[in-house]
Structure formats: C-alpha cells, structure tokens
Write an enzyme that holds these catalytic residues in place. Structure first.
Site, PDB file in Angstrom:
ATOM      1  N   ILE A  42       0.606  -1.302   0.111  1.00 45.01           N
ATOM      2  CA  ILE A  42       0.022   0.244  -0.438  1.00 45.01           C
ATOM      3  C   ILE A  42       1.088   1.075   0.020  1.00 45.01           C
ATOM      4  CG2 ILE A  42      -1.520   1.264   1.552  1.00 45.01           C
ATOM      5  CD1 ILE A  42      -3.105  -0.682  -0.084  1.00 45.01           C
ATOM      6  N   GLY A 115      -0.985 -15.807  -0.054  1.00 45.60           N
ATOM      7  CA  GLY A 115      -0.105 -16.931   1.320  1.00 45.60           C
ATOM      8  C   GLY A 115      -0.618 -16.532   2.405  1.00 45.60           C
ATOM      9  N   ALA A 188      -3.615  11.743  10.554  1.00 40.88           N
ATOM     10  CA  ALA A 188      -2.601  11.879   9.172  1.00 40.88           C
ATOM     11  C   ALA A 188      -3.389  12.112   7.380  1.00 40.88           C
ATOM     12  CB  ALA A 188      -1.113  11.102   9.418  1.00 40.88           C
ATOM     13  N   VAL A 191      -5.785  14.728   7.379  1.00 40.01           N
ATOM     14  CA  VAL A 191      -5.946  15.955   7.094  1.00 40.01           C
ATOM     15  C   VAL A 191      -5.076  15.617   5.688  1.00 40.01           C
ATOM     16  CG1 VAL A 191      -5.652  16.415   9.347  1.00 40.01           C
ATOM     17  CG2 VAL A 191      -3.364  15.515   8.792  1.00 40.01           C
ATOM     18  N   GLY A 275      -9.356   5.241   9.810  1.00 43.31           N
ATOM     19  CA  GLY A 275      -8.438   4.358  10.542  1.00 43.31           C
ATOM     20  C   GLY A 275      -7.811   2.953  10.214  1.00 43.31           C
ATOM     21  N   HIS A 448      23.364  28.551   9.860  1.00 42.08           N
ATOM     22  CA  HIS A 448      23.119  29.214   9.445  1.00 42.08           C
ATOM     23  C   HIS A 448      23.009  29.714   7.656  1.00 42.08           C
ATOM     24  CE1 HIS A 448      21.679  33.441   9.681  1.00 42.08           C
ATOM     25  NE2 HIS A 448      21.899  33.361   9.472  1.00 42.08           N
TER      26      HIS A 448
END
Length: 469
Positions: A42, A115, A188, A191, A275, A448
């Site tokens: 996935i 499998g 996650a 959104v 979920g 920086h």
C-alpha cells in the site's frame, strides 16, 4: 519448477516484507516473498509515495496563486487534474518496479499470489500460495514472516461506493475535482487529503469525533494546525457526531452535531479516513498459537508470535502504523533469525510525519504524556517568525517545541509544525536514539541560515537561553 524450500518465507511485499527479504538475502539466507497485489504494498502504490506526489502538485498550485508575494505575475493559472493524477501513478509505478529490481538483484524469489500458513512439515512451516483461488505452490521454511499489512477501516453507513463515498484509493485518482468535500477523520491520512483538496481549490469540511484534530499530536501543535487550516478556508468540526448519510444522486448529505449545533451538510464527495484494521483474515492463523488483538497480531519485542517459527511485522503487528517502523522491524526480525544481536524498537523513538500544509512532525512524548508519566519537565518553544531562513522562504508560520526531563536533561519529546519539518525531525530522533541530553544539543552547531536553527533555539528556550525571541 520453481524452488519451494527456503530459509525464510515472507507473506507480503510491502515496506516491511520486501526490506526484510533484502536484508535476509544480504545475510546469506534463501528468501521467498509472496505478494498478492503489487510489490511495495500500500505504501508505495496507494499510500505514502503517491500521496506525496499529489501533495507536491497541490503545493505548487498554492504557490502559483501567491506569486505576487515573490514579485511575479501570472494570468489564467489552471491545472490538468488528469495529468496531476497520472504523475502520481507514474511515481508509484516507478518505485514498485524498483522494488522488483532490488529483489531480483538480491536473488529473492517472488511468488505472485496469496499466501497463508498451511501447517508444518517437521521443523519447517508450510505456506500455501494460490492465485485466483487456484493452487500455485506450497513453500516450506523454518521461519515465516507475516507482513500482510492493513486496510482502511469501514464504518457502517460510510462504506466506500467508488462514487460518492471514497476510501483513500478513490481519493487518490479523482476524475474531477469535487467542489465540496467532507473528510471524516483528522489523523495523518485525513488531514493530508484535506490539505491536498483544499490547496487544489475544493471547499473542505474536516470532521473529527474527538475534541481536537490530529489527536495523537501535542495539543499546542494540534491547535496551531487548526488555526492554519481555518486560515486556509477549511471548515473544521470537532467533537462531532454523525447521523445517517443520505445519497442524493451526485451529492451526499451528512447530518452532523458539533459544538452544540446540529446541521445537515451537503457535499459532492465524502472521504472516510477513520483508521485501519489489520489483514489477519484467511492467512492460516486458525489452529495456531498466534494471538490476535483488535485485528492485530500480538508479538514480542523481536517480532515473534506465539507460534514458534512465525513472526509478524509492520501494520499487522500493531501501532504505530508507519512504513519506516515496518521496515525497521523487518531488518530487526531477520537479523535476530540470523543470530545477530539486535535491540528491540523503542516506539517513542519512531518519528511521525504528516505532509499537510503546514507539515507536522514529532517524536517521543507530548507535554501532556510526559507529565502523566511523572516527569518534572522543562519546555522550550521557538516560532518560525524568529528564523531568518523561514522568513526569506516565505514560510514564517510554524513552531518547534521541545520537552526535557528537568532532572536529567533527557529529551523526552519534540514536536514541530511548519515548512520542511518532516525533513528536520530526524535530528531529534538521532538525539533520542543516542540518549543525548540538553548539554550536547545546546553545544551542537547548526548551520545558518537554515530553518533547522529553530531546533537549536527550541532547545535553548527550554533552558531560558533562546537568542532570537
């Protein structure tokens, strides 16, 4: 005839399974992978990777509509949704092909089929492989790793129908952009889809049954994300209760009760992102000592199940449901099988990343969890508005938050929101894995100008030493 005897048989070729296979081959073991769909699972095909391609397109669309801030002008800005989707699918295809190449390069045998455990042959486990219901082969090995992953949770009345109510799969390949969209679930996945579609121009309503969005994140980060999403034009409903969904031809009406107000919201499409559940069905667990708890296989710190010679890794083995956790478990599991000394994973050292706009990343304990665990803490915060690179890049909205143990200086947690924080969080992950304290972090020289300087400042702020606020 294909070889059927191996040292390890892995059921599932996702980020846990294929990485375990490669590591096993590197250690000189003979390895087979059984995959019923696409190598990469996935994550590579319908999750992590193609969604990031979509989100990148949406970020570009956002920038194109704010060119004036950078001194540019453009007229008639538009996008071709078909090309946006095709690019995402091409990226997924390229990486899936790459996995096939890596497995071949490492001499891993791949079986195209489904499998399942099929008993024992002496000290060896048997795995039956079938394709379209027909037997393909019976493989044997002393060690079998289950890496079958998970799928989207389906709520009664919100079953994806491929047209009006979408799962993540339909949401990734839209043929047209819905004008009005409701996303149910603000983890996650939720959104990220809300961010993609809002940045592409859809009117988005984000619905969460709990009292705040992104509920696993630190409360301050959740609040900043909420504020940012509202500023972008999203509608957000928390503490929500949903009524029976009604389909109206080419739209959906969803009764919602939230904030003491009941209303009926009509949208073109609904994305259900509530979920996942583990793929534990039909893989031969019956009659074994393998224990399943709420659709996930119980394992010990070395990924061993209750059945000798059988292991489980990745989403099927429980949270956190993250590809990098699955890959790490795959390596750990195989190295333990090979007799190497390995260290169990500390879940609090696994970073979480959400690729919405603004990005969110975290590792370790939230402030609330740290207090609940009995720690006396020191907390540091540093806003992006105090960082020169963030301002120069046009990304001044964000914050880095650190949580330290006041007595020992241990970094208990770090939480970030803003541009590129998913690339920066690894610095804090290394600090936690290496058991660094505030002393080493304070003495570390950050380059920086970079946005990563906010990480240093957030450490200094926990000890009243921030320099630029």
């Amino acid at each position: 005839m294909s070889k059927t005897e191996f040292d390890i048989v892995i059921v599932g070729g996702g980020p846990g399974g294929y990485v375990a296979a490669i590591r096993g081959a590197q250690l000189g073991l003979s390895v087979a992978v059984v995959e019923a769909a696409q190598l990469g699972g996935i994550c590579l095909n319908w999750g992590c990777i193609p969604t990031k391609a979509l989100l990148r397109s949406s970020e570009i669309n956002h920038l194109l509509h704010h060119l004036g801030e950078f001194g540019f002008t453009a007229d008639n800005i538009r996008f071709d949704l078909d090309k946006v989707v095709k690019r995402s699918r091409k990226v997924a295809g390229q990486l899936s092909s790459g996995v096939a190449h890596l497995l071949k390069k490492n001499k891993v045998t791949v079986f195209d089929g489904f499998g399942k455990l099929a008993g024992k042959d002496g000290a060896r486990r048997k795995v039956a492989v079938s394709k379209d219901g027909k037997p393909v082969a019976t493989l044997t090995a002393p060690h079998v790793i289950l890496a079958t992953g998970a799928r989207a949770r389906v709520l009664p009345g919100l079953e994806p129908d491929g047209k009006l109510i979408w799962s993540y799969r339909e949401a990734m390949v839209p043929t047209e952009l819905p004008k009005r969209l409701m996303v149910i679930g603000s983890g996650a996945i939720g959104v990220e889809f809300a961010s993609f579609y809002r940045n592409m121009g859809a009117e988005v309503t984000l619905v969460e049954v709990l009292d705040r969005i992104l509920p696993v994140e630190d409360e301050e980060i959740s609040a900043l994300a909420h504020k940012a999403f509202l500023k972008q034009g999203m509608t957000i409903l928390t503490g929500a209760k949903l009524g029976a969904v009604r389909k109206n031809g080419d739209s959906v009406t969803v009764p919602v009760e939230a904030g003491g107000k009941s209303q009926e919201i009509t949208v073109d499409r609904v994305i259900s992102a509530v979920g996942i559940v583990g793929n534990v069905e039909n893989i031969g667990l019956e009659g074994t000592a393998i224990a399943v708890d709420r659709t996930h296989i119980k394992v010990d710190p070395y990924c061993r199940t209750g059945e000798a010679g059988v292991y489980a890794i990745g989403d099927i083995a429980g949270p956190p449901w993250l590809a990098h956790k699955a890959s790490h478990e795959g390596v750990l599991c195989v190295e333990a099988i090979a007799g190497h000394t390995v260290h169990p994973i500390d879940p609090t050292n696994i970073p979480g990343c959400t690729y919405c706009r603004p990005q969110i990343a975290s590792v370790g304990l939230t402030e609330a969890r740290a207090r609940e665990a009995g720690h006396k803490i020191r907390v540091g915060r540093f806003p992006f508005i105090g960082n020169g690179k963030a301002i120069a890049a046009g990304e001044p909205e964000g914050m880095v938050k650190t949580v330290f143990d006041a007595a020992t200086g241990e970094l208990l947690g770090a939480h970030m929101i803003g541009a590129e924080v998913t690339e920066m969080i690894q610095g804090y992950v290394i600090a936690r894995t290496s058991e660094l304290t505030e002393a080493e972090l304070k003495e570390t020289v950050f380059p920086h100008p970079t946005i990563s300087e906010t990480m240093h400042e957030a450490v200094l702020a926990a000890y009243d030493g921030a320099l630029h606020i």
